[in-house]
Design a protein around this motif. Structure first.
Motif, PDB file in Angstrom:
ATOM      1  N   GLY A  98       0.859  -1.224   0.068  1.00 34.35           N
ATOM      2  CA  GLY A  98      -0.009   0.063  -0.154  1.00 34.35           C
ATOM      3  C   GLY A  98       0.826   1.275  -0.020  1.00 34.35           C
ATOM      4  O   GLY A  98       0.267   2.384   0.095  1.00 34.35           O
ATOM      5  N   MET A  99       2.172   1.151  -0.155  1.00 30.61           N
ATOM      6  CA  MET A  99       2.872   2.289  -0.094  1.00 30.61           C
ATOM      7  C   MET A  99       2.656   3.176  -1.268  1.00 30.61           C
ATOM      8  O   MET A  99       2.432   2.461  -2.340  1.00 30.61           O
ATOM      9  CB  MET A  99       4.327   2.125   0.303  1.00 30.61           C
ATOM     10  CG  MET A  99       5.093   1.537  -0.745  1.00 30.61           C
ATOM     11  SD  MET A  99       6.920   1.223  -0.443  1.00 30.61           S
ATOM     12  CE  MET A  99       7.614   0.563  -1.930  1.00 30.61           C
ATOM     13  N   GLY A 100       3.169   4.422  -1.367  1.00 31.64           N
ATOM     14  CA  GLY A 100       3.202   5.045  -2.737  1.00 31.64           C
ATOM     15  C   GLY A 100       4.010   6.589  -2.278  1.00 31.64           C
ATOM     16  O   GLY A 100       4.522   6.558  -1.271  1.00 31.64           O
ATOM     17  N   THR A 101       4.440   7.162  -3.431  1.00 38.25           N
ATOM     18  CA  THR A 101       4.995   8.612  -3.145  1.00 38.25           C
ATOM     19  C   THR A 101       4.626   9.408  -4.385  1.00 38.25           C
ATOM     20  O   THR A 101       4.271   9.078  -5.396  1.00 38.25           O
ATOM     21  CB  THR A 101       6.411   8.172  -3.163  1.00 38.25           C
ATOM     22  OG1 THR A 101       7.055   9.289  -3.033  1.00 38.25           O
ATOM     23  CG2 THR A 101       6.802   7.875  -4.603  1.00 38.25           C
ATOM     24  N   THR A 102       4.562  10.598  -3.892  1.00 35.57           N
ATOM     25  CA  THR A 102       4.180  11.768  -4.773  1.00 35.57           C
ATOM     26  C   THR A 102       5.638  12.018  -5.543  1.00 35.57           C
ATOM     27  O   THR A 102       6.673  11.484  -4.911  1.00 35.57           O
ATOM     28  CB  THR A 102       3.940  13.171  -4.364  1.00 35.57           C
ATOM     29  OG1 THR A 102       5.272  13.653  -3.685  1.00 35.57           O
ATOM     30  CG2 THR A 102       2.745  12.872  -3.335  1.00 35.57           C
ATOM     31  N   VAL A 103       5.863  12.772  -6.545  1.00 41.12           N
ATOM     32  CA  VAL A 103       7.029  12.989  -7.360  1.00 41.12           C
ATOM     33  C   VAL A 103       7.009  14.323  -8.165  1.00 41.12           C
ATOM     34  O   VAL A 103       5.815  14.309  -8.909  1.00 41.12           O
ATOM     35  CB  VAL A 103       7.646  11.711  -7.919  1.00 41.12           C
ATOM     36  CG1 VAL A 103       7.007  11.427  -9.428  1.00 41.12           C
ATOM     37  CG2 VAL A 103       9.302  12.190  -8.591  1.00 41.12           C
ATOM     38  N   VAL A 104       7.984  15.182  -7.927  1.00 45.26           N
ATOM     39  CA  VAL A 104       7.674  16.427  -8.977  1.00 45.26           C
ATOM     40  C   VAL A 104       9.396  16.276  -9.469  1.00 45.26           C
ATOM     41  O   VAL A 104      10.229  16.107  -8.739  1.00 45.26           O
ATOM     42  CB  VAL A 104       7.293  17.682  -8.401  1.00 45.26           C
ATOM     43  CG1 VAL A 104       8.150  17.859  -7.181  1.00 45.26           C
ATOM     44  CG2 VAL A 104       7.465  18.647  -9.409  1.00 45.26           C
ATOM     45  N   ALA A 105       9.589  16.477 -10.706  1.00 45.04           N
ATOM     46  CA  ALA A 105      11.036  16.342 -11.155  1.00 45.04           C
ATOM     47  C   ALA A 105      11.210  17.375 -12.470  1.00 45.04           C
ATOM     48  O   ALA A 105      10.239  17.709 -13.211  1.00 45.04           O
ATOM     49  CB  ALA A 105      11.124  15.036 -11.817  1.00 45.04           C
ATOM     50  N   VAL A 106      12.586  17.955 -12.418  1.00 44.77           N
ATOM     51  CA  VAL A 106      12.319  19.034 -13.518  1.00 44.77           C
ATOM     52  C   VAL A 106      14.042  18.961 -14.168  1.00 44.77           C
ATOM     53  O   VAL A 106      14.874  19.026 -13.349  1.00 44.77           O
ATOM     54  CB  VAL A 106      12.524  20.499 -12.747  1.00 44.77           C
ATOM     55  CG1 VAL A 106      12.667  21.282 -14.053  1.00 44.77           C
ATOM     56  CG2 VAL A 106      11.080  20.678 -11.974  1.00 44.77           C
ATOM     57  N   ILE A 107      13.696  18.744 -15.370  1.00 41.56           N
ATOM     58  CA  ILE A 107      15.099  18.761 -16.169  1.00 41.56           C
ATOM     59  C   ILE A 107      15.549  20.166 -16.449  1.00 41.56           C
ATOM     60  O   ILE A 107      14.599  20.977 -17.159  1.00 41.56           O
ATOM     61  CB  ILE A 107      14.813  17.875 -17.291  1.00 41.56           C
ATOM     62  CG1 ILE A 107      14.819  16.417 -17.129  1.00 41.56           C
ATOM     63  CG2 ILE A 107      16.152  18.305 -18.247  1.00 41.56           C
ATOM     64  CD1 ILE A 107      14.642  15.620 -18.308  1.00 41.56           C
ATOM     65  N   CYS A 108      16.605  20.630 -16.009  1.00 39.50           N
ATOM     66  CA  CYS A 108      17.110  21.987 -16.169  1.00 39.50           C
ATOM     67  C   CYS A 108      18.311  22.277 -17.192  1.00 39.50           C
ATOM     68  O   CYS A 108      19.275  21.710 -17.030  1.00 39.50           O
ATOM     69  CB  CYS A 108      17.582  22.606 -14.846  1.00 39.50           C
ATOM     70  SG  CYS A 108      16.344  22.630 -13.768  1.00 39.50           S
ATOM     71  N   THR A 109      17.872  22.531 -18.550  1.00 45.78           N
ATOM     72  CA  THR A 109      19.047  22.982 -19.518  1.00 45.78           C
ATOM     73  C   THR A 109      19.105  24.590 -19.256  1.00 45.78           C
ATOM     74  O   THR A 109      18.679  25.138 -18.657  1.00 45.78           O
ATOM     75  CB  THR A 109      18.554  22.531 -20.777  1.00 45.78           C
ATOM     76  OG1 THR A 109      17.579  23.415 -21.492  1.00 45.78           O
ATOM     77  CG2 THR A 109      17.991  20.990 -20.827  1.00 45.78           C
ATOM     78  N   GLU A 110      20.316  24.815 -20.113  1.00 42.96           N
ATOM     79  CA  GLU A 110      20.497  26.271 -20.307  1.00 42.96           C
ATOM     80  C   GLU A 110      19.268  27.092 -20.966  1.00 42.96           C
ATOM     81  O   GLU A 110      19.424  28.245 -20.758  1.00 42.96           O
ATOM     82  CB  GLU A 110      21.867  26.659 -20.932  1.00 42.96           C
ATOM     83  CG  GLU A 110      23.077  26.223 -20.088  1.00 42.96           C
ATOM     84  CD  GLU A 110      23.090  26.898 -18.791  1.00 42.96           C
ATOM     85  OE1 GLU A 110      22.734  28.181 -18.900  1.00 42.96           O
ATOM     86  OE2 GLU A 110      23.445  26.313 -17.937  1.00 42.96           O
TER      87      GLU A 110
END
Length: 251
Positions: A98-110
């Motif tokens: 029953g476990m889980g997680t949120t996630v927010v991820a950002v790829i940063c280029t120039e």
């Protein structure tokens, strides 16, 4: 470009179910990740760590991303595969059922940044147009706000405000929201778990993020304020500061 990650268990909880970090690929491009785990008996710790470590290991093997389409495709594929990893682990480890997680991820280029998220961990941007939330919470109360059943003010105090409609590892097919935007010459991104946004309003976050100080001090001030207001939840923050290449040596 600079990025800084800070996490804190808060004032009430005995352990930290958040995870995250700022990671670099083989060409020095940045990936920022925040994951807020959930589940009994510290299973939330496991889910968020699995999510973060999966993204880190995958990212560190990549080369440069020069086009938004390729960055967005990488994020979609990574979050899909991450979901499988977390779900399979919960199914094969009884203590993590029953476990889980949120996630927010950002790829940063120039030149651009690409954002992907599942759940209610957020990404904000501060630029010449002001301060705004980029992501849209996958939560019950946000749906109630969108359909006009409650106001934004009501949502902040709603008894079910932490009920998620999406989370990594909770079902077989999860689709991340993914988007890309161009940098201006002097922008800041704020990624955070709801342990921050439950305690500090957007206008206050904007004021702190706008301060002419280093990003580590900004993160620390936000954590201290959330804790001063109760700190009932874990608090995780990443601030990314992007400046034009000519400005990068200015401190």
């Amino acid at each position: 470009m600079k990025g800084y990650f800070q996490t804190d268990p808060g004032k009430v909880r005995s352990h930290n179910e958040d995870s995250g970090g700022v990671f670099y690929n083989q060409t020095g491009q940045m990936l920022a990740v925040i994951a807020d785990g959930m589940g009994g008996h510290q299973a939330g710790d496991v889910a968020s760590r699995l999510a973060t470590s999966f993204m880190q290991e995958r990212w560190e093997k990549t080369d440069a991303f020069s086009l938004p389409d390729s960055a967005e495709s990488w994020l979609r594929t990574s979050l899909h595969e991450m979901n499988v990893v977390v779900l399979d682990y919960s199914r094969t480890h009884e203590e993590c059922a029953g476990m889980g997680t949120t996630v927010v991820a950002v790829i940063c280029t120039e030149t651009f940044f690409s954002v992907a998220h599942i759940g209610d961990s957020r990404c904000y941007i501060l630029n010449d147009k002001g301060f705004r939330q980029i992501t849209t919470d996958h939560s019950l109360v946000n749906e109630l706000v969108k359909t006009g059943q409650i106001s934004k003010e009501d949502a902040e105090e709603h008894p079910r405000k932490n009920v998620l409609l999406k989370a990594v590892g909770t079902e077989q097919n999860i689709t991340a929201d993914v988007q890309t935007a161009q940098w201006n010459s002097d922008n800041r991104l704020l990624l955070c778990s709801d342990g921050l946004t439950d305690k500090i309003k957007d206008d206050e976050l904007s004021t702190i993020l706008n301060k002419p100080t280093d990003i580590a001090a900004i993160c620390n001030e936000m954590v201290e304020l959330a804790n001063a207001r109760g700190g009932e939840d874990n608090i995780s923050i990443i601030v990314v500061h992007h400046r034009a290449a000519a400005e990068e040596g200015d401190g």
